[in-house]
Write an enzyme that holds these catalytic residues in place. Structure first.
Site, PDB file in Angstrom:
ATOM      1  N   GLY A  15       0.835  -1.193   0.000  1.00  0.00           N
ATOM      2  CA  GLY A  15       0.000   0.000   0.000  1.00  0.00           C
ATOM      3  C   GLY A  15       0.871   1.245   0.000  1.00  0.00           C
ATOM      4  CB  CYS A  16       0.289   4.611   1.369  1.00  0.00           C
ATOM      5  SG  CYS A  16       1.161   6.166   1.635  1.00  0.00           S
TER       6      CYS A  16
END
Length: 160
Positions: A15-16
């Site tokens: 993810g981020c």
């Protein structure tokens, strides 16, 4: 990233990359981290291009670690604990292939450890783990403002 002879590399997409990088930086034996992009088909990818979803890259953290202080298996277990590996192409509110769950391995031993760990953890989840286990390709370092972003902002976690 300067890789020394006694040091090894690991690369993960979860993810981020901001919160993932921050978490790995706290681990004893992690010597250096860099956020960037990997797993795509465009040379020299940048944030705007990756966010378009057209490059095929994932946001990743490249880690340099001392294997005498922390093992690759411990890093893989931390990776799975840092995000929801059952979410396809997203983490929380972040949606797109750039947020996919992926282990990018540098050698056969890393591939085996990642795959065995993934399979061993599957019973702990109600849904299938969708994490890719794929060979590491080119790493494109993200823009400077993304490096150690949470530390620069004086916060300890993302909104997820």
């Amino acid at each position: 990233m300067n890789i020394g002879v006694k040091n090894e590399r690991a690369m993960f997409g979860a993810g981020c990359f901001w919160g993932v990088e921050h978490a790995f930086r706290q681990m004893d034996g992690v010597l250096e981290t860099s956020v960037g992009y990997s797993g795509g088909h465009v040379n020299g990818a940048n944030y705007k291009e990756v966010c378009s979803g057209e490059t095929g890259h994932a946001e990743v953290v490249l880690i340099r670690f001392d294997p005498s202080r922390i093992g690759y298996e411990e890093l893989v277990k931390a990776f799975f604990a840092l995000h929801d590996p059952t979410q396809l192409n997203r983490q929380g509110p972040d949606v797109g292939t750039q947020y996919r769950s992926a282990v990018f391995y540098f050698d056969e031993k890393q591939r085996e450890l990642a795959q065995v760990t993934k399979e061993a953890l599957q019973p702990a989840f109600n849904n299938n783990i969708v994490t890719e286990v794929t060979v590491a390709g080119p790493f494109w370092e993200a823009e400077e403002y993304h490096q150690q972003y949470l530390e620069k902002k004086g916060v300890s976690s993302c909104r997820i």
